[in-house]
Design a protein around this motif. Structure first.
Motif, PDB file in Angstrom:
ATOM      1  N   ALA A  96       3.396  -1.436   3.812  1.00 36.06           N
ATOM      2  CA  ALA A  96       2.909  -0.093   3.502  1.00 36.06           C
ATOM      3  C   ALA A  96       4.110   0.825   3.378  1.00 36.06           C
ATOM      4  O   ALA A  96       5.077   0.707   4.134  1.00 36.06           O
ATOM      5  CB  ALA A  96       1.967   0.408   4.590  1.00 36.06           C
ATOM      6  N   ILE A  97       4.040   1.699   2.411  1.00 34.03           N
ATOM      7  CA  ILE A  97       5.073   2.711   2.215  1.00 34.03           C
ATOM      8  C   ILE A  97       4.410   4.068   2.385  1.00 34.03           C
ATOM      9  O   ILE A  97       3.405   4.360   1.732  1.00 34.03           O
ATOM     10  CB  ILE A  97       5.702   2.629   0.812  1.00 34.03           C
ATOM     11  N   ARG A  98       4.976   4.874   3.264  1.00 36.19           N
ATOM     12  CA  ARG A  98       4.489   6.236   3.450  1.00 36.19           C
ATOM     13  C   ARG A  98       5.435   7.170   2.717  1.00 36.19           C
ATOM     14  O   ARG A  98       6.641   7.180   2.964  1.00 36.19           O
ATOM     15  CB  ARG A  98       4.438   6.589   4.931  1.00 36.19           C
ATOM     16  N   VAL A  99       4.867   7.954   1.809  1.00 36.96           N
ATOM     17  CA  VAL A  99       5.665   8.913   1.050  1.00 36.96           C
ATOM     18  C   VAL A  99       5.305  10.315   1.523  1.00 36.96           C
ATOM     19  O   VAL A  99       4.345  10.504   2.264  1.00 36.96           O
ATOM     20  CB  VAL A  99       5.434   8.761  -0.474  1.00 36.96           C
ATOM     21  N   GLY A 100       6.044  11.297   1.077  1.00 37.85           N
ATOM     22  CA  GLY A 100       5.787  12.677   1.474  1.00 37.85           C
ATOM     23  C   GLY A 100       4.519  13.233   0.848  1.00 37.85           C
ATOM     24  O   GLY A 100       3.927  12.643  -0.050  1.00 37.85           O
ATOM     25  N   GLN A 101       4.136  14.394   1.338  1.00 36.71           N
ATOM     26  CA  GLN A 101       2.975  15.103   0.801  1.00 36.71           C
ATOM     27  C   GLN A 101       3.359  15.729  -0.534  1.00 36.71           C
ATOM     28  O   GLN A 101       4.516  15.989  -0.801  1.00 36.71           O
ATOM     29  CB  GLN A 101       2.543  16.212   1.779  1.00 36.71           C
ATOM     30  N   GLY A 102       2.367  15.977  -1.343  1.00 38.24           N
ATOM     31  CA  GLY A 102       2.630  16.662  -2.602  1.00 38.24           C
ATOM     32  C   GLY A 102       1.860  16.046  -3.739  1.00 38.24           C
ATOM     33  O   GLY A 102       1.413  14.896  -3.667  1.00 38.24           O
ATOM     34  N   PHE A 103       1.729  16.815  -4.784  1.00 39.33           N
ATOM     35  CA  PHE A 103       0.983  16.406  -5.966  1.00 39.33           C
ATOM     36  C   PHE A 103       1.680  15.237  -6.642  1.00 39.33           C
ATOM     37  O   PHE A 103       2.855  15.327  -6.995  1.00 39.33           O
ATOM     38  CB  PHE A 103       0.857  17.601  -6.913  1.00 39.33           C
ATOM     39  N   LEU A 105       0.866  -1.177   0.000  1.00 40.95           N
ATOM     40  CA  LEU A 105       0.000   0.000   0.000  1.00 40.95           C
ATOM     41  C   LEU A 105       0.903   1.228   0.000  1.00 40.95           C
ATOM     42  O   LEU A 105       1.836   1.299   0.804  1.00 40.95           O
ATOM     43  CB  LEU A 105      -0.876   0.017   1.252  1.00 40.95           C
ATOM     44  N   VAL A 106       0.645   2.163  -0.869  1.00 42.01           N
ATOM     45  CA  VAL A 106       1.447   3.382  -0.952  1.00 42.01           C
ATOM     46  C   VAL A 106       0.525   4.558  -0.662  1.00 42.01           C
ATOM     47  O   VAL A 106      -0.530   4.699  -1.292  1.00 42.01           O
ATOM     48  CB  VAL A 106       2.112   3.540  -2.336  1.00 42.01           C
ATOM     49  N   ALA A 107       0.915   5.393   0.308  1.00 41.62           N
ATOM     50  CA  ALA A 107       0.076   6.530   0.706  1.00 41.62           C
ATOM     51  C   ALA A 107       0.953   7.622   1.304  1.00 41.62           C
ATOM     52  O   ALA A 107       2.114   7.386   1.650  1.00 41.62           O
ATOM     53  CB  ALA A 107      -0.968   6.083   1.725  1.00 41.62           C
ATOM     54  N   ASN A 108       0.370   8.814   1.460  1.00 47.89           N
ATOM     55  CA  ASN A 108       1.121   9.887   2.121  1.00 47.89           C
ATOM     56  C   ASN A 108       0.663  10.052   3.568  1.00 47.89           C
ATOM     57  O   ASN A 108       0.822  11.103   4.155  1.00 47.89           O
ATOM     58  CB  ASN A 108       1.052  11.194   1.335  1.00 47.89           C
ATOM     59  N   LYS A 109       0.112   8.973   4.117  1.00 49.17           N
ATOM     60  CA  LYS A 109      -0.249   8.931   5.536  1.00 49.17           C
ATOM     61  C   LYS A 109       0.043   7.524   6.049  1.00 49.17           C
ATOM     62  O   LYS A 109       0.222   6.589   5.264  1.00 49.17           O
ATOM     63  CB  LYS A 109      -1.732   9.270   5.726  1.00 49.17           C
TER      64      LYS A 109
END
Length: 150
Positions: free
Chosen positions: A47-54, A31-35
Motif C-alpha cells: 500500500a502506498i499512502r499519498v498526500g491529500q489533494g485533488f 493499493l494507492v490511497a490518501n489514508k
C-alpha cells in the motif's frame, strides 16, 4: 504485469478479491490511497499512502503504471490516462475500460458533472451489490487468464 488499485473508496469486498488474486497468481498488487490501508501480510501486496489533494492518488498511479499493467478504478478520467499509457482498467463493478469505450464514458461523465454543477440532481450509482462483486471477480479472472497466465 502489476495491478494498481485506486483504493480510497474501493469497497472491502473488492480489495479482498484483489488480495486473493495477487497471492494466488503471485502478482504484484499496490493499493494507492490518501489514508492508511490494511493489507494482508504478503510479499506481493503493498500500500502506498499519498498526500491529500485533488487527483494526488491518480497522479501517483499514472506515474507508476506501465504498459500492460492493470488499474482498478471507478475514476473514468484516471482510466483514460492509464489506457493512454497502454495499461488496462477495470471498474469495481466489473466493466473493462478500453480504447473503444473510454471516450464515450468520459463524455457521459462530463455531461453528468455539468448537470450536477447546474443544480440538476442526477443521483449516483447504487451501492455495490452481490451481482456487482461477482461481475468484478469474473472480469478480473477473465482478464488475468488472458494477460497474466492466471
Amino acid at each position: 504485469m502489476h495491478i494498481y488499485a485506486d483504493a480510497d473508496a474501493l469497497p472491502t469486498a473488492i480489495k479482498e478479491i484483489l488480495f486473493r488474486a495477487a497471492m494466488r497468481l503471485r502478482l504484484g498488487l499496490t493499493l494507492v490511497a490518501n489514508k492508511t490501508l490494511y493489507t494482508p501480510p504478503s510479499e506481493y501486496i503493498a500500500a502506498i499512502r499519498v498526500g491529500q489533494g485533488f487527483d494526488v492518488v491518480d497522479a501517483a498511479i499514472v506515474e507508476r503504471v506501465a504498459q500492460g499493467d492493470l488499474v482498478i478504478t471507478a475514476d473514468i478520467p484516471l482510466a483514460a490516462l492509464v489506457i493512454e499509457k497502454g495499461a488496462h482498467a477495470i471498474n469495481p463493478r466489473g466493466e473493462l475500460y478500453t480504447k473503444d469505450n473510454i471516450q464515450g464514458r468520459l463524455t457521459m461523465r462530463n455531461l453528468l458533472y455539468e448537470l450536477r454543477g447546474a443544480g440538476v440532481m442526477t443521483g449516483g450509482p447504487p451501492p455495490l451489490g452481490n451481482k456487482d462483486k461477482e461481475a468484478f471477480a469474473n472480469q478480473l479472472d477473465i482478464f488475468l487468464t488472458r494477460h497474466a497466465g492466471g
